[in-house]
Design a protein around this motif. Structure first.
Motif, mmCIF file in Angstrom:
data_model
loop_
_atom_site.group_PDB
_atom_site.id
_atom_site.type_symbol
_atom_site.label_atom_id
_atom_site.label_comp_id
_atom_site.label_asym_id
_atom_site.label_seq_id
_atom_site.Cartn_x
_atom_site.Cartn_y
_atom_site.Cartn_z
ATOM 1 N N ASN A 111 0.854 -1.187 0.000
ATOM 2 C CA ASN A 111 0.000 0.000 0.000
ATOM 3 C C ASN A 111 0.892 1.239 0.000
ATOM 4 O OD1 ASN A 111 -1.782 2.115 0.508
ATOM 5 N ND2 ASN A 111 -3.028 0.929 1.939
ATOM 6 N N LEU A 112 1.283 1.658 -1.199
ATOM 7 C CA LEU A 112 2.222 2.768 -1.342
ATOM 8 C C LEU A 112 1.606 4.089 -0.870
ATOM 9 C CD1 LEU A 112 5.070 3.531 -2.327
ATOM 10 C CD2 LEU A 112 4.069 3.972 -4.578
ATOM 11 N N ASN A 113 0.312 4.235 -1.045
ATOM 12 C CA ASN A 113 -0.369 5.450 -0.603
ATOM 13 C C ASN A 113 -0.227 5.628 0.905
ATOM 14 O OD1 ASN A 113 -1.941 7.771 -0.694
ATOM 15 N ND2 ASN A 113 -3.879 6.664 -0.707
ATOM 16 N N ALA A 114 -0.475 4.558 1.645
ATOM 17 C CA ALA A 114 -0.329 4.620 3.102
ATOM 18 C C ALA A 114 1.123 4.857 3.493
ATOM 19 C CB ALA A 114 -0.841 3.328 3.729
ATOM 20 N N GLU A 115 2.036 4.184 2.804
ATOM 21 C CA GLU A 115 3.454 4.310 3.131
ATOM 22 C C GLU A 115 3.958 5.728 2.923
ATOM 23 O OE1 GLU A 115 7.710 2.084 2.115
ATOM 24 O OE2 GLU A 115 5.823 1.341 1.262
ATOM 25 N N ASN A 116 3.552 6.358 1.817
ATOM 26 C CA ASN A 116 4.018 7.718 1.542
ATOM 27 C C ASN A 116 3.346 8.749 2.444
ATOM 28 O OD1 ASN A 116 6.038 7.320 -0.332
ATOM 29 N ND2 ASN A 116 4.625 7.329 -2.077
ATOM 30 N N ASN A 117 2.084 8.518 2.796
ATOM 31 C CA ASN A 117 1.443 9.405 3.765
ATOM 32 C C ASN A 117 2.137 9.316 5.118
ATOM 33 O OD1 ASN A 117 -1.205 10.961 3.042
ATOM 34 N ND2 ASN A 117 -1.319 9.066 1.857
ATOM 35 N N LEU A 118 2.552 8.115 5.476
ATOM 36 C CA LEU A 118 3.304 7.935 6.720
ATOM 37 C C LEU A 118 4.668 8.610 6.620
ATOM 38 C CD1 LEU A 118 3.584 6.637 9.525
ATOM 39 C CD2 LEU A 118 4.409 4.558 8.390
ATOM 40 N N ASN A 119 5.335 8.469 5.473
ATOM 41 C CA ASN A 119 6.639 9.102 5.279
ATOM 42 C C ASN A 119 6.567 10.617 5.403
ATOM 43 O OD1 ASN A 119 7.969 6.677 4.921
ATOM 44 N ND2 ASN A 119 7.772 6.696 2.687
ATOM 45 N N ILE A 120 5.479 11.197 4.914
ATOM 46 C CA ILE A 120 5.302 12.650 5.030
ATOM 47 C C ILE A 120 5.268 13.065 6.497
ATOM 48 C CG2 ILE A 120 3.657 14.536 4.670
ATOM 49 C CD1 ILE A 120 2.895 13.173 2.013
ATOM 50 N N LEU A 121 4.516 12.327 7.292
ATOM 51 C CA LEU A 121 4.404 12.667 8.714
ATOM 52 C C LEU A 121 5.717 12.453 9.458
ATOM 53 C CD1 LEU A 121 0.880 11.322 9.727
ATOM 54 C CD2 LEU A 121 1.594 13.676 9.383
ATOM 55 N N LEU A 122 6.487 11.459 9.018
ATOM 56 C CA LEU A 122 7.748 11.136 9.695
ATOM 57 C C LEU A 122 8.935 11.891 9.106
ATOM 58 C CD1 LEU A 122 7.310 7.263 10.156
ATOM 59 C CD2 LEU A 122 6.823 9.087 11.802
ATOM 60 N N GLY A 123 8.676 12.735 8.100
ATOM 61 C CA GLY A 123 9.747 13.511 7.494
ATOM 62 C C GLY A 123 10.696 12.681 6.655
ATOM 63 N N LYS A 124 10.198 11.590 6.105
ATOM 64 C CA LYS A 124 11.022 10.718 5.275
ATOM 65 C C LYS A 124 10.724 10.965 3.799
ATOM 66 C CE LYS A 124 11.345 6.936 8.656
ATOM 67 N NZ LYS A 124 11.099 5.485 8.886
ATOM 68 N N PRO A 125 11.665 10.633 2.915
ATOM 69 C CA PRO A 125 11.421 10.835 1.475
ATOM 70 C C PRO A 125 10.315 9.932 0.972
ATOM 71 C CG PRO A 125 13.466 9.619 1.837
ATOM 72 C CD PRO A 125 13.023 10.101 3.184
ATOM 73 N N LEU A 126 9.612 10.414 -0.039
ATOM 74 C CA LEU A 126 8.538 9.614 -0.625
ATOM 75 C C LEU A 126 9.121 8.461 -1.429
ATOM 76 C CD1 LEU A 126 6.046 12.369 -1.834
ATOM 77 C CD2 LEU A 126 6.131 11.174 0.358
ATOM 78 N N LYS A 127 8.389 7.384 -1.455
ATOM 79 C CA LYS A 127 8.840 6.188 -2.148
ATOM 80 C C LYS A 127 8.130 6.076 -3.485
ATOM 81 C CE LYS A 127 9.218 1.165 -1.483
ATOM 82 N NZ LYS A 127 8.934 0.040 -0.549
#
Length: 232
Positions: free
Chosen positions: A199-215
């Motif tokens: 689930n890339l959508n969930a992963e990238n939304n999580l990355n945004i909150l954690l300050g990580k680069p988008l996948k």
């Protein structure tokens, strides 16, 4: 031609209208025709709710998550029709939240009953108690075909509903994030990924909150996206 007629004739006739109506859903979402979307979802749900077997089925969970997605889209993109203009963004988010919670509840309840059924015989035994209510006018052979078709749908849904639940948690995470409830947003995205690790959508939304680069999807994922389990 005969084969396709046979396939269609094996589908439960009680929900034929609901399924035909639902075929218009994707076109309406492309058009952002929210008034028609809600009317369609209400009509489809009414059809399912009339039948004992379908009252708490995974299909009803899909309808609630679709409603949630529609409210969420109106809230985030401010493209609502006149009928909904008096509703604030927070009101639309709240309506989305109510529907996604209902969707999650239905999915989880359905999975708790069906995920443990590992064979067609077990599914048949579990659903035969109420599946035939309303099918009395059909022949024994017809009812047998309806049952076999439904069992195949359930076997597919055992796999697909976990992904559907993952999408619902993703929507819930987006709602929490816009309410600035970041802890629950993170928890929702993590649950979504646990249920479906692609689930890339969930992963990238999580990355945004954690300050990580988008996948980004790699080449293999683009060329060979995960396929839905086919009905047998």
């Amino acid at each position: 031609m005969y084969y396709y007629h046979h396939v269609n004739s094996s589908k439960d006739p009680r929900i034929k209208y609901a399924r035909e109506l639902y075929e218009n859903y994707n076109d309406l979402t492309v058009q952002n025709n929210f008034v028609a979307i809600f009317s369609l979802l209400d009509s489809v749900e009414y059809n399912y709710r009339k039948i004992d077997h379908y009252q708490k089925s995974f299909e009803v969970g899909v309808l609630y998550n679709n409603r949630a997605a529609a409210y969420l889209t109106m809230a985030l993109y401010d493209n609502r029709p006149e009928k909904y203009m008096l509703l604030s963004k927070d009101s639309l988010l709240y309506l989305a939240q109510q529907n996604v919670y209902k969707s999650i509840s239905i999915y989880k309840s359905w999975l708790s009953q069906f995920d443990q059924l590992t064979t067609s015989a077990q599914i048949e035994k579990f659903i035969s108690g109420n599946f035939f209510i309303g099918l009395e006018k059909y022949s024994k052979k017809e009812k047998s075909n309806f049952l076999k078709s439904r069992i195949k749908e359930i076997e597919t849904a055992q796999y697909e509903t976990k992904r559907r639940l993952s999408v619902a948690y993703t929507n819930l995470g987006i709602i929490h994030r816009h309410f600035e409830d970041y802890e629950n947003a993170i928890n929702s995205y993590q649950k979504a990924i646990e249920l479906w690790d692609q689930n890339l959508n969930a992963e990238n939304n999580l990355n945004i909150l954690l300050g990580k680069p988008l996948k980004k999807r790699n080449l293999i994922q683009k060329l060979f996206p995960p396929k839905r389990k086919e009905e047998k």
